[in-house]
Design a protein around this motif. Structure first.
Motif, PDB file in Angstrom:
ATOM      1  N   GLU A  29       0.755  -1.232   0.223  1.00 52.36           N
ATOM      2  CA  GLU A  29       0.171   0.202  -0.024  1.00 52.36           C
ATOM      3  C   GLU A  29       0.467   1.113   0.022  1.00 52.36           C
ATOM      4  O   GLU A  29       0.215   2.147  -0.786  1.00 52.36           O
ATOM      5  CB  GLU A  29      -1.329  -0.156   1.280  1.00 52.36           C
ATOM      6  CG  GLU A  29      -2.728  -0.748   1.205  1.00 52.36           C
ATOM      7  CD  GLU A  29      -3.008  -0.135   0.088  1.00 52.36           C
ATOM      8  OE1 GLU A  29      -2.966   0.769  -0.683  1.00 52.36           O
ATOM      9  OE2 GLU A  29      -3.131  -2.098  -1.484  1.00 52.36           O
ATOM     10  N   GLU A  30       1.999   1.083   0.445  1.00 51.51           N
ATOM     11  CA  GLU A  30       3.032   2.166   0.683  1.00 51.51           C
ATOM     12  C   GLU A  30       3.315   2.552  -0.535  1.00 51.51           C
ATOM     13  O   GLU A  30       3.538   3.887  -1.038  1.00 51.51           O
ATOM     14  CB  GLU A  30       4.115   2.396   2.062  1.00 51.51           C
ATOM     15  CG  GLU A  30       4.314   3.646   2.155  1.00 51.51           C
ATOM     16  CD  GLU A  30       4.094   4.470   2.316  1.00 51.51           C
ATOM     17  OE1 GLU A  30       4.547   5.774   2.648  1.00 51.51           O
ATOM     18  OE2 GLU A  30       2.659   4.745   2.701  1.00 51.51           O
ATOM     19  N   ILE A  31       3.819   1.684  -0.552  1.00 45.79           N
ATOM     20  CA  ILE A  31       5.001   1.793  -2.841  1.00 45.79           C
ATOM     21  C   ILE A  31       3.796   2.268  -3.234  1.00 45.79           C
ATOM     22  O   ILE A  31       3.766   3.047  -3.992  1.00 45.79           O
ATOM     23  CB  ILE A  31       5.474   0.178  -2.759  1.00 45.79           C
ATOM     24  CG1 ILE A  31       6.745  -0.074  -1.951  1.00 45.79           C
ATOM     25  CG2 ILE A  31       5.479  -0.283  -4.899  1.00 45.79           C
ATOM     26  CD1 ILE A  31       7.011  -1.688  -2.244  1.00 45.79           C
ATOM     27  N   LYS A  32       2.435   1.209  -3.647  1.00 42.77           N
ATOM     28  CA  LYS A  32       1.644   1.910  -4.130  1.00 42.77           C
ATOM     29  C   LYS A  32       0.777   3.437  -4.318  1.00 42.77           C
ATOM     30  O   LYS A  32       1.516   4.283  -4.983  1.00 42.77           O
ATOM     31  CB  LYS A  32      -0.457   1.421  -4.191  1.00 42.77           C
ATOM     32  CG  LYS A  32      -0.792   1.687  -5.419  1.00 42.77           C
ATOM     33  CD  LYS A  32      -2.641   0.908  -5.219  1.00 42.77           C
ATOM     34  CE  LYS A  32      -3.805   1.379  -5.646  1.00 42.77           C
ATOM     35  NZ  LYS A  32      -4.787   0.535  -4.948  1.00 42.77           N
ATOM     36  N   ARG A  33       1.034   4.304  -2.784  1.00 44.72           N
ATOM     37  CA  ARG A  33       0.933   5.750  -2.919  1.00 44.72           C
ATOM     38  C   ARG A  33       1.985   5.952  -3.127  1.00 44.72           C
ATOM     39  O   ARG A  33       2.124   7.203  -3.421  1.00 44.72           O
ATOM     40  CB  ARG A  33       1.133   5.568  -1.058  1.00 44.72           C
ATOM     41  CG  ARG A  33       0.862   7.463  -0.380  1.00 44.72           C
ATOM     42  CD  ARG A  33       0.271   7.281   0.679  1.00 44.72           C
ATOM     43  NE  ARG A  33       1.379   7.420   1.502  1.00 44.72           N
ATOM     44  CZ  ARG A  33       2.497   8.415   1.351  1.00 44.72           C
ATOM     45  NH1 ARG A  33       2.340   9.519   0.914  1.00 44.72           N
ATOM     46  NH2 ARG A  33       3.846   8.212   1.818  1.00 44.72           N
TER      47      ARG A  33
END
Length: 117
Positions: free
Chosen positions: A89-93
Protein backbone atom coordinates in the motif's frame (compact mmCIF):
# COMPACT_ATOMS: atom_id res chain seq x y z
CA UNK A 1 2.76 26.91 -5.90
CA UNK A 2 6.57 26.85 -5.97
CA UNK A 3 6.91 26.51 -2.20
CA UNK A 4 4.15 23.89 -2.04
CA UNK A 5 5.95 21.80 -4.66
CA UNK A 6 9.27 22.17 -2.85
CA UNK A 7 7.61 20.85 0.30
CA UNK A 8 5.84 18.05 -1.57
CA UNK A 9 9.04 16.83 -3.23
CA UNK A 10 10.86 16.87 0.11
CA UNK A 11 8.09 14.81 1.71
CA UNK A 12 8.24 12.38 -1.22
CA UNK A 13 11.97 11.88 -0.68
CA UNK A 14 11.65 11.34 3.07
CA UNK A 15 8.70 8.97 2.60
CA UNK A 16 10.79 6.91 0.17
CA UNK A 17 13.60 6.85 2.73
CA UNK A 18 11.20 5.62 5.44
CA UNK A 19 9.86 2.97 3.07
CA UNK A 20 13.38 1.71 2.36
CA UNK A 21 14.13 1.53 6.08
CA UNK A 22 11.39 -1.13 6.35
CA UNK A 23 13.07 -3.55 3.94
CA UNK A 24 15.59 -6.17 5.05
CA UNK A 25 19.25 -5.28 4.90
CA UNK A 26 20.65 -7.41 2.08
CA UNK A 27 22.75 -6.83 -0.98
CA UNK A 28 19.71 -7.23 -3.22
CA UNK A 29 17.32 -4.90 -1.38
CA UNK A 30 20.10 -2.40 -0.69
CA UNK A 31 20.76 -2.02 -4.42
CA UNK A 32 17.14 -1.05 -5.16
CA UNK A 33 16.66 0.97 -1.99
CA UNK A 34 19.84 2.97 -2.53
CA UNK A 35 18.73 3.82 -6.06
CA UNK A 36 15.25 4.79 -4.89
CA UNK A 37 16.65 7.01 -2.17
CA UNK A 38 18.97 8.71 -4.68
CA UNK A 39 16.43 9.36 -7.40
CA UNK A 40 13.55 10.31 -5.09
CA UNK A 41 15.71 12.86 -3.28
CA UNK A 42 17.00 14.10 -6.63
CA UNK A 43 13.43 15.03 -7.62
CA UNK A 44 13.29 17.68 -4.91
CA UNK A 45 16.91 18.75 -5.15
CA UNK A 46 16.64 19.37 -8.88
CA UNK A 47 13.29 21.11 -8.53
CA UNK A 48 14.87 23.53 -6.07
CA UNK A 49 17.68 24.10 -8.56
CA UNK A 50 15.13 24.71 -11.33
CA UNK A 51 13.52 27.40 -9.18
CA UNK A 52 16.84 29.27 -9.33
CA UNK A 53 17.24 28.92 -13.09
CA UNK A 54 18.89 31.79 -14.94
CA UNK A 55 16.64 31.58 -18.01
CA UNK A 56 13.59 29.79 -19.38
CA UNK A 57 15.84 27.35 -21.23
CA UNK A 58 17.79 26.65 -18.03
CA UNK A 59 14.50 26.13 -16.17
CA UNK A 60 13.30 23.64 -18.79
CA UNK A 61 16.59 21.74 -18.74
CA UNK A 62 16.51 21.42 -14.97
CA UNK A 63 12.87 20.33 -15.03
CA UNK A 64 13.80 17.61 -17.54
CA UNK A 65 16.11 16.19 -14.85
CA UNK A 66 13.21 16.27 -12.36
CA UNK A 67 11.09 14.43 -14.91
CA UNK A 68 13.74 11.73 -15.38
CA UNK A 69 14.27 11.27 -11.65
CA UNK A 70 10.53 10.99 -10.92
CA UNK A 71 10.23 8.36 -13.65
CA UNK A 72 13.24 6.50 -12.25
CA UNK A 73 11.65 6.61 -8.78
CA UNK A 74 8.56 4.97 -10.23
CA UNK A 75 10.71 2.24 -11.75
CA UNK A 76 12.41 1.35 -8.46
CA UNK A 77 9.09 1.45 -6.60
CA UNK A 78 7.75 -1.03 -9.17
CA UNK A 79 10.76 -3.29 -8.64
CA UNK A 80 10.38 -3.19 -4.86
CA UNK A 81 6.70 -4.04 -5.20
CA UNK A 82 7.55 -7.07 -7.35
CA UNK A 83 10.27 -8.45 -5.10
CA UNK A 84 9.29 -7.12 -1.71
CA UNK A 85 6.07 -8.89 -0.69
CA UNK A 86 5.48 -6.13 1.86
CA UNK A 87 4.55 -2.49 2.14
CA UNK A 88 2.41 -2.78 -1.00
CA UNK A 89 0.00 0.00 0.00
CA UNK A 90 2.82 2.41 0.81
CA UNK A 91 4.60 1.55 -2.44
CA UNK A 92 1.36 2.13 -4.35
CA UNK A 93 0.84 5.51 -2.62
CA UNK A 94 4.39 6.60 -3.39
CA UNK A 95 4.06 5.42 -6.99
CA UNK A 96 0.94 7.57 -7.39
CA UNK A 97 2.77 10.53 -5.86
CA UNK A 98 5.77 10.05 -8.17
CA UNK A 99 3.40 9.89 -11.14
CA UNK A 100 1.67 13.10 -10.04
CA UNK A 101 5.03 14.86 -9.63
CA UNK A 102 6.01 13.60 -13.07
CA UNK A 103 2.75 14.91 -14.56
CA UNK A 104 3.16 18.33 -12.91
CA UNK A 105 6.72 18.54 -14.19
CA UNK A 106 5.75 17.50 -17.71
CA UNK A 107 2.93 20.07 -17.77
CA UNK A 108 5.31 22.78 -16.56
CA UNK A 109 7.80 21.94 -19.30
CA UNK A 110 5.06 22.01 -21.93
CA UNK A 111 3.75 25.35 -20.62
CA UNK A 112 7.21 26.90 -20.73
CA UNK A 113 7.85 25.63 -24.26
CA UNK A 114 4.45 26.93 -25.47
CA UNK A 115 5.14 30.29 -23.84
CA UNK A 116 8.37 30.59 -25.82
CA UNK A 117 6.61 29.87 -29.13
Amino acid sequence: MKEALKKRTKIFASDCWYLCAKFPVSREFNAYCNQLIRCSSSVGANYRTACRAKSDADFINKLKIVEEEADESMYFLELLKEVGNKEEEEIKRLHVEANELLSITFASIRTMRNRKS
